[in-house]
Design a protein around this motif. Sequence first.
Motif, PDB file in Angstrom:
ATOM      1  N   ALA A  13       2.143  -2.897  -3.874  1.00  0.00           N
ATOM      2  CA  ALA A  13       3.425  -3.369  -3.340  1.00  0.00           C
ATOM      3  C   ALA A  13       3.797  -4.716  -3.963  1.00  0.00           C
ATOM      4  CB  ALA A  13       3.359  -3.474  -1.820  1.00  0.00           C
ATOM      5  N   ASN A  17       5.204  -4.267  -7.237  1.00  0.00           N
ATOM      6  CA  ASN A  17       6.357  -3.356  -7.245  1.00  0.00           C
ATOM      7  C   ASN A  17       6.029  -2.027  -7.921  1.00  0.00           C
ATOM      8  OD1 ASN A  17       8.141  -5.146  -5.885  1.00  0.00           O
ATOM      9  ND2 ASN A  17       8.446  -6.247  -7.808  1.00  0.00           N
ATOM     10  N   ASP A  18       4.794  -1.591  -7.778  1.00  0.00           N
ATOM     11  CA  ASP A  18       4.336  -0.316  -8.348  1.00  0.00           C
ATOM     12  C   ASP A  18       4.431   0.755  -7.260  1.00  0.00           C
ATOM     13  OD1 ASP A  18       3.111   1.810  -9.586  1.00  0.00           O
ATOM     14  OD2 ASP A  18       1.365   0.654 -10.280  1.00  0.00           O
ATOM     15  N   TRP A  19       5.645   1.212  -7.038  1.00  0.00           N
ATOM     16  CA  TRP A  19       5.916   2.105  -5.898  1.00  0.00           C
ATOM     17  C   TRP A  19       5.291   3.476  -6.082  1.00  0.00           C
ATOM     18  CZ3 TRP A  19       6.588  -1.480  -2.819  1.00  0.00           C
ATOM     19  CH2 TRP A  19       7.370  -2.587  -3.115  1.00  0.00           C
ATOM     20  N   ASP A  20       5.207   3.952  -7.317  1.00  0.00           N
ATOM     21  CA  ASP A  20       4.568   5.258  -7.546  1.00  0.00           C
ATOM     22  C   ASP A  20       3.093   5.203  -7.141  1.00  0.00           C
ATOM     23  OD1 ASP A  20       6.910   6.391  -8.508  1.00  0.00           O
ATOM     24  OD2 ASP A  20       6.438   5.934 -10.601  1.00  0.00           O
ATOM     25  N   LEU A  55       1.784   3.098  -5.028  1.00  0.00           N
ATOM     26  CA  LEU A  55       1.754   2.924  -3.581  1.00  0.00           C
ATOM     27  C   LEU A  55       1.855   4.276  -2.871  1.00  0.00           C
ATOM     28  CD1 LEU A  55       1.726   0.853  -1.221  1.00  0.00           C
ATOM     29  CD2 LEU A  55       4.214   0.948  -1.309  1.00  0.00           C
ATOM     30  N   VAL A  56       2.758   5.118  -3.328  1.00  0.00           N
ATOM     31  CA  VAL A  56       2.923   6.445  -2.722  1.00  0.00           C
ATOM     32  C   VAL A  56       1.665   7.287  -2.915  1.00  0.00           C
ATOM     33  CG1 VAL A  56       4.206   8.627  -2.921  1.00  0.00           C
ATOM     34  CG2 VAL A  56       5.441   6.447  -2.862  1.00  0.00           C
ATOM     35  N   GLU A 101      -0.931   6.033  -0.526  1.00  0.00           N
ATOM     36  CA  GLU A 101      -0.588   6.421   0.851  1.00  0.00           C
ATOM     37  C   GLU A 101      -0.973   7.876   1.109  1.00  0.00           C
ATOM     38  OE1 GLU A 101       0.394   6.627   4.675  1.00  0.00           O
ATOM     39  OE2 GLU A 101       0.229   4.788   3.523  1.00  0.00           O
ATOM     40  N   ILE A 112       2.268  -5.108   3.569  1.00  0.00           N
ATOM     41  CA  ILE A 112       3.018  -4.178   2.711  1.00  0.00           C
ATOM     42  C   ILE A 112       4.450  -4.123   3.180  1.00  0.00           C
ATOM     43  CG2 ILE A 112       3.274  -1.759   2.018  1.00  0.00           C
ATOM     44  CD1 ILE A 112       0.171  -1.591   2.268  1.00  0.00           C
TER      45      ILE A 112
END
Length: 81
Positions: free
Chosen positions: A28, A31-34, A36-37, A40, A81
Amino acid sequence: MATMAAMPSQIEIYEEMSTLSAQMVEAAQANDWDRLVTLERSVTRLRKLLSEDEDNSRLSAGEIEIKRALIQRILDDDAEI
């Protein structure tokens, strides 16, 4: 009767979730959202494992304290987060 692989202990699962939650904070912050997903999704799989074994009666007092500390760390990471 065939034996199944031993299920990891609650403590092992919470330790893995804590590791993943720390990685989620890093993702987070970067800013590495892929990523992070993806992390998760891994946490969600571990939560499902936990739902299969919520019997705390087998845990020692020390293990319960470890579990409490790990849950707190995960919640702190989640808040960040």
